[in-house]
Design an enzyme around this catalytic site. Structure first.
Site, PDB file in Angstrom:
ATOM      1  N   LYS A  61       0.827  -1.219   0.000  1.00 28.28           N
ATOM      2  CA  LYS A  61       0.000   0.000   0.000  1.00 28.28           C
ATOM      3  C   LYS A  61       0.854   1.260   0.000  1.00 28.28           C
ATOM      4  O   LYS A  61       0.551   2.213  -0.691  1.00 28.28           O
ATOM      5  CB  LYS A  61      -0.871   0.103   1.271  1.00 28.28           C
ATOM      6  CG  LYS A  61      -1.758  -1.036   1.576  1.00 28.28           C
ATOM      7  CD  LYS A  61      -2.591  -0.730   2.815  1.00 28.28           C
ATOM      8  CE  LYS A  61      -1.806  -0.497   4.090  1.00 28.28           C
ATOM      9  NZ  LYS A  61      -1.098  -1.645   4.643  1.00 28.28           N
ATOM     10  N   ARG A  81      -7.980   1.663  10.722  1.00 26.07           N
ATOM     11  CA  ARG A  81      -7.566   0.294  11.029  1.00 26.07           C
ATOM     12  C   ARG A  81      -8.606  -0.421  11.891  1.00 26.07           C
ATOM     13  O   ARG A  81      -8.470  -1.606  12.136  1.00 26.07           O
ATOM     14  CB  ARG A  81      -6.259   0.305  11.826  1.00 26.07           C
ATOM     15  CG  ARG A  81      -4.996   0.591  11.018  1.00 26.07           C
ATOM     16  CD  ARG A  81      -4.240  -0.658  10.740  1.00 26.07           C
ATOM     17  NE  ARG A  81      -2.843  -0.832  11.018  1.00 26.07           N
ATOM     18  CZ  ARG A  81      -1.804  -0.215  10.507  1.00 26.07           C
ATOM     19  NH1 ARG A  81      -1.933   0.817   9.749  1.00 26.07           N
ATOM     20  NH2 ARG A  81      -0.582  -0.615  10.782  1.00 26.07           N
ATOM     21  N   ARG A 101      12.133  -7.236   4.557  1.00 24.60           N
ATOM     22  CA  ARG A 101      12.189  -5.831   4.157  1.00 24.60           C
ATOM     23  C   ARG A 101      13.281  -5.053   4.916  1.00 24.60           C
ATOM     24  O   ARG A 101      13.350  -5.084   6.130  1.00 24.60           O
ATOM     25  CB  ARG A 101      10.822  -5.192   4.448  1.00 24.60           C
ATOM     26  CG  ARG A 101      10.710  -3.765   4.007  1.00 24.60           C
ATOM     27  CD  ARG A 101       9.282  -3.375   3.864  1.00 24.60           C
ATOM     28  NE  ARG A 101       8.598  -3.186   5.144  1.00 24.60           N
ATOM     29  CZ  ARG A 101       7.354  -2.760   5.236  1.00 24.60           C
ATOM     30  NH1 ARG A 101       6.639  -2.514   4.167  1.00 24.60           N
ATOM     31  NH2 ARG A 101       6.803  -2.603   6.424  1.00 24.60           N
ATOM     32  N   ARG A 124      13.110  -2.140  10.057  1.00 23.51           N
ATOM     33  CA  ARG A 124      12.205  -1.538  11.029  1.00 23.51           C
ATOM     34  C   ARG A 124      12.058  -2.518  12.195  1.00 23.51           C
ATOM     35  O   ARG A 124      11.887  -3.711  11.963  1.00 23.51           O
ATOM     36  CB  ARG A 124      10.831  -1.326  10.376  1.00 23.51           C
ATOM     37  CG  ARG A 124      10.671   0.029   9.754  1.00 23.51           C
ATOM     38  CD  ARG A 124       9.412   0.152   8.958  1.00 23.51           C
ATOM     39  NE  ARG A 124       8.203  -0.318   9.629  1.00 23.51           N
ATOM     40  CZ  ARG A 124       6.987  -0.217   9.115  1.00 23.51           C
ATOM     41  NH1 ARG A 124       6.807   0.348   7.945  1.00 23.51           N
ATOM     42  NH2 ARG A 124       5.930  -0.677   9.753  1.00 23.51           N
ATOM     43  N   ARG A 153       1.592  -8.339  14.070  1.00 22.72           N
ATOM     44  CA  ARG A 153       0.954  -7.285  13.261  1.00 22.72           C
ATOM     45  C   ARG A 153      -0.075  -7.897  12.318  1.00 22.72           C
ATOM     46  O   ARG A 153      -1.152  -7.335  12.102  1.00 22.72           O
ATOM     47  CB  ARG A 153       2.017  -6.521  12.449  1.00 22.72           C
ATOM     48  CG  ARG A 153       2.857  -5.603  13.318  1.00 22.72           C
ATOM     49  CD  ARG A 153       4.058  -5.097  12.569  1.00 22.72           C
ATOM     50  NE  ARG A 153       3.720  -4.225  11.460  1.00 22.72           N
ATOM     51  CZ  ARG A 153       4.516  -4.024  10.412  1.00 22.72           C
ATOM     52  NH1 ARG A 153       5.680  -4.633  10.334  1.00 22.72           N
ATOM     53  NH2 ARG A 153       4.138  -3.222   9.447  1.00 22.72           N
TER      54      ARG A 153
HETATM   55  P1  AMP Z   1       2.280   0.762   9.471  1.00 26.11           P
HETATM   56  O1  AMP Z   1       3.527   1.457   9.058  1.00 26.11           O
HETATM   57  O2  AMP Z   1       1.046   1.275   8.777  1.00 26.11           O
HETATM   58  O3  AMP Z   1       2.389  -0.743   9.407  1.00 26.11           O
HETATM   59  O4  AMP Z   1       2.037   1.115  11.031  1.00 26.11           O
HETATM   60  C1  AMP Z   1       3.028   0.818  12.003  1.00 26.11           C
HETATM   61  C2  AMP Z   1       2.377   0.798  13.377  1.00 26.11           C
HETATM   62  O5  AMP Z   1       1.809   2.076  13.687  1.00 26.11           O
HETATM   63  C3  AMP Z   1       1.220  -0.185  13.550  1.00 26.11           C
HETATM   64  O6  AMP Z   1       1.678  -1.499  13.826  1.00 26.11           O
HETATM   65  C4  AMP Z   1       0.485   0.441  14.725  1.00 26.11           C
HETATM   66  O7  AMP Z   1       1.164   0.215  15.939  1.00 26.11           O
HETATM   67  C5  AMP Z   1       0.598   1.938  14.432  1.00 26.11           C
HETATM   68  N1  AMP Z   1      -0.518   2.428  13.570  1.00 26.11           N
HETATM   69  C6  AMP Z   1      -0.418   2.965  12.325  1.00 26.11           C
HETATM   70  N2  AMP Z   1      -1.621   3.332  11.870  1.00 26.11           N
HETATM   71  C7  AMP Z   1      -2.512   3.024  12.842  1.00 26.11           C
HETATM   72  C8  AMP Z   1      -3.927   3.138  12.950  1.00 26.11           C
HETATM   73  N3  AMP Z   1      -4.677   3.659  11.950  1.00 26.11           N
HETATM   74  N4  AMP Z   1      -4.508   2.702  14.089  1.00 26.11           N
HETATM   75  C9  AMP Z   1      -3.775   2.194  15.104  1.00 26.11           C
HETATM   76  N5  AMP Z   1      -2.444   2.032  15.066  1.00 26.11           N
HETATM   77  C10 AMP Z   1      -1.806   2.451  13.939  1.00 26.11           C
END
Ligand code: AMP
Length: 226
Positions: free
Chosen positions: A17, A92, A131, A164, A175
């Site tokens: 995405k 989310r 990654r 990361r 996750r």
């Molecule tokens: P991502 O880079 O989108 O995978 O997000 C990394 C982390 O940020 C996630 O595993 C959550 O801990 C937090 N996070 C990002 N977006 C959200 C969201 N919309 N709601 C809750 N936690 C979020």
């Protein structure tokens, strides 16, 4: 000028995405709003929000809805959102989706266009746990299917690549579990409202980009809003 447009890119971590959102945002002049990037930035800068969410991100769990909504609402007031935006990693949870609907209504947006990126769980695990990215230029590599020329080193600037913390195998599994439990119901939510388009994101980046373009062109033809 065409009225602004709210796009939501839905899909598990590792579905691509972020890559597609970055490309589409450039192509269509939209803001790319990644809540994950916003949290990581807050952590890097050591803000009060960053301090609160740092252990949550490290564990792979989701940040509480009220913290996410406050950050998103604030971000939408910035001028680069005026022509429209792509949410990447947000909403989310169902409460986030309902609150986003109210927020978009209040700001005079129509229904969002939601694009779901589908990939098999096996592919996701390989993509995420493999990654690595360059801390200087942001280039993303994958040790399985897009490795750098020299292992652990960025092709562009020679910097040491970093993983990361939440891309480690144990955290990736958590996750993906959080996604299944809390985020998967969102595709039903948006499907019932007739605003969901699904893309096969298991393909190469260029092919996924072509599918996305054709969905966006159709949406453009349907209501001329992109
Ligand atoms: P991502 O880079 O989108 O995978 O997000 C990394 C982390 O940020 C996630 O595993 C959550 O801990 C937090 N996070 C990002 N977006 C959200 C969201 N919309 N709601 C809750 N936690 C979020």
């Amino acid at each position: 000028m065409a009225p602004s447009r709210a796009l939501i890119f839905l899909g598990p971590p590792g579905a691509g995405k972020g890559t597609q959102a970055k490309l589409a945002a450039q192509k269509y002049g939209l803001a790319h709003l990644s809540t994950g990037d916003m949290f990581r930035d807050a952590i890097r800068r050591g803000t009060p929000l960053g301090k609160k969410v740092q252990p949550i991100l490290a564990s792979g769990a989701l940040v509480p809805d009220e913290l996410v909504m406050g950050m998103v609402e604030e971000r939408l007031t910035q001028s680069d959102c005026a022509r429209g935006f792509i949410f990447d990693g947000f909403p989310r949870t169902l409460p986030q989706a309902a609150q986003l609907d109210a927020l978009l209504d209040a700001k005079g947006y129509g229904n969002p266009l939601v694009i779901e990126f589908c990939v098999s769980p096996e592919k996701l695990l390989r993509r995420l746990a493999g990654r690595w990215s360059c801390p200087l230029c942001g280039t993303i590599y994958n040790e399985f299917n897009a490795p750098p020329k020299i292992a652990g080193v960025c092709d562009r600037d020679g910097a040491a690549l970093a993983q990361r913390p939440d891309d480690r195998f144990e955290v990736v599994k958590d996750r993906l579990a959080a996604y299944e439990r809390q985020t998967l119901p969102l595709s039903d939510y948006y499907r019932r409202r007739g605003v969901l388009e699904v893309i096969d994101a298991g393909q190469a980046v260029e092919e996924v980009g072509r599918q996305l373009d054709s969905v966006l062109r159709c949406a453009d033809g349907a209501d001329g809003r992109l």
